[in-house]
Design an enzyme around this catalytic site. Structure first.
Site, PDB file in Angstrom:
ATOM      1  N   LYS A  91       0.877  -1.170   0.000  1.00 14.81           N
ATOM      2  CA  LYS A  91       0.000   0.000   0.000  1.00 14.81           C
ATOM      3  C   LYS A  91       0.914   1.220   0.000  1.00 14.81           C
ATOM      4  O   LYS A  91       1.595   1.502   0.985  1.00 14.81           O
ATOM      5  CB  LYS A  91      -0.913   0.012   1.219  1.00 14.81           C
ATOM      6  CG  LYS A  91      -1.829   1.231   1.297  1.00 14.81           C
ATOM      7  CD  LYS A  91      -2.819   1.073   2.452  1.00 14.81           C
ATOM      8  CE  LYS A  91      -3.701   2.305   2.546  1.00 14.81           C
ATOM      9  NZ  LYS A  91      -3.035   3.418   3.263  1.00 14.81           N
ATOM     10  N   GLY A 152      -8.035   9.832   9.129  1.00 12.92           N
ATOM     11  CA  GLY A 152      -8.418   9.989  10.526  1.00 12.92           C
ATOM     12  C   GLY A 152      -9.418  11.081  10.820  1.00 12.92           C
ATOM     13  O   GLY A 152      -9.769  11.303  11.982  1.00 12.92           O
ATOM     14  N   ALA A 179      -9.370   6.002   3.719  1.00 13.54           N
ATOM     15  CA  ALA A 179      -9.183   7.170   4.596  1.00 13.54           C
ATOM     16  C   ALA A 179     -10.416   8.051   4.680  1.00 13.54           C
ATOM     17  O   ALA A 179     -11.122   8.259   3.695  1.00 13.54           O
ATOM     18  CB  ALA A 179      -7.988   8.016   4.164  1.00 13.54           C
ATOM     19  N   GLY A 180     -10.640   8.565   5.885  1.00 14.76           N
ATOM     20  CA  GLY A 180     -11.676   9.561   6.119  1.00 14.76           C
ATOM     21  C   GLY A 180     -13.027   9.022   6.528  1.00 14.76           C
ATOM     22  O   GLY A 180     -13.907   9.787   6.923  1.00 14.76           O
ATOM     23  N   THR A 202      -9.004   4.152  11.861  1.00 14.10           N
ATOM     24  CA  THR A 202      -9.301   4.973  13.032  1.00 14.10           C
ATOM     25  C   THR A 202     -10.723   4.794  13.547  1.00 14.10           C
ATOM     26  O   THR A 202     -10.949   4.750  14.761  1.00 14.10           O
ATOM     27  CB  THR A 202      -9.052   6.458  12.712  1.00 14.10           C
ATOM     28  OG1 THR A 202      -7.722   6.616  12.217  1.00 14.10           O
ATOM     29  CG2 THR A 202      -9.226   7.319  13.951  1.00 14.10           C
TER      30      THR A 202
END
Length: 256
Positions: A91, A152, A179-180, A202
């Site tokens: 990744k 995050g 992400a997010g 997260t």
């Protein structure tokens, strides 16, 4: 779907930031994910104990280059990860800004080109930019991992129209939202839009109950995927009656 691997689960789970190794293990098992991401820096910092946990989880490992800011750092980390985990998967993250953790597009493409030429199967962390996506595919990547929002942040799909355009433009390319994502509903929406999988960390690791949150995300991702496959109705500006008029009772005006 992901190079040489066709997963049953559309949920990829990160392994950083959990309160304890035991909670990480519980969350990973509850997620039903077949792929987990691992930072080489985390592996190096915790040594054998973390390696033993990874073995117990018995999932496919996707090493990442988290924390790398240059092409050299990313390429070096990728080679170390290949040797350590015995995998061609990587990744690829090349961060361009310390506050937003947005990828550096120029360094990302260069690093991807080098790693693909070296035999890696690259999972590039990118944005929804179409030109950047094209360049990564030209470099040898066979899938793309656009962010939903900054890492995050929990903001979800911050640029929905841009992501819709990306899904439409790259019709036959596997696209993983990376992400997010902050809530299961956001993950379900991404799957309803036609994305192929969700990678998150997260939202599970920092939940009050990571195991239960992992279960919630697994259910939401599956629901979104199934809804897309079942065929969502088109949105309309005006109401459309769902009950047919045929068969309704008819009354004579004289009765009133």
């Amino acid at each position: 779907m992901f190079y040489d691997f066709v997963p049953q689960s559309r949920f990829l789970l990160g392994t950083a930031g959990y309160p304890s190794p035991q909670i990480l293990q519980q969350a990973a098992e509850a997620s039903k994910s077949e792929i987990i991401t691992v930072s080489l820096r985390r592996e190096g910092g915790q040594g054998g104990a973390f390696r033993e946990l990874l073995t117990q989880l018995n999932k496919r490992i996707l090493p990442n280059t988290a924390g790398c800011h240059t092409v050299k750092e990313a390429v070096t980390t990728a080679h170390m990860a290949r040797e350590l985990f015995n995998t061609r998967w990587i990744k690829l993250e090349v961060i361009g800004h310390a506050d937003t953790l947005q990828p550096d597009p120029f360094a990302l493409v260069e690093a991807a080109r080098i790693l693909c030429a070296d035999g890696f199967q690259v999972f590039p962390y990118t944005t929804e930019d179409l030109i950047l996506g094209e360049k990564l595919l030209e470099a040898g990547c066979e899938l793309l991992m656009p962010w939903g929002a900054p890492i995050g942040s929990g903001q979800g799909l911050r640029n929905i129209e841009g992501l819709r355009s990306m899904r439409s433009w790259f019709k036959d390319i596997p696209l993983i939202i990376d992400a997010g994502i902050g809530s299961p509903s956001q993950a379900a929406l991404a799957m309803e839009m036609g994305f192929d999988a969700i990678l998150l960390n997260t939202a599970v690791a920092k939940a009050q109950d990571p195991r239960r949150m992992a279960q919630a995300f697994a259910a939401a991702i599956r629901a979104g995927y199934d809804a897309r496959g079942a065929g969502l109705i088109e949105r309309r500006d005006m109401a459309t009656a769902s009950t047919p008029i045929f068969g309704m009772a008819q009354f004579s005006s004289q009765e009133w």
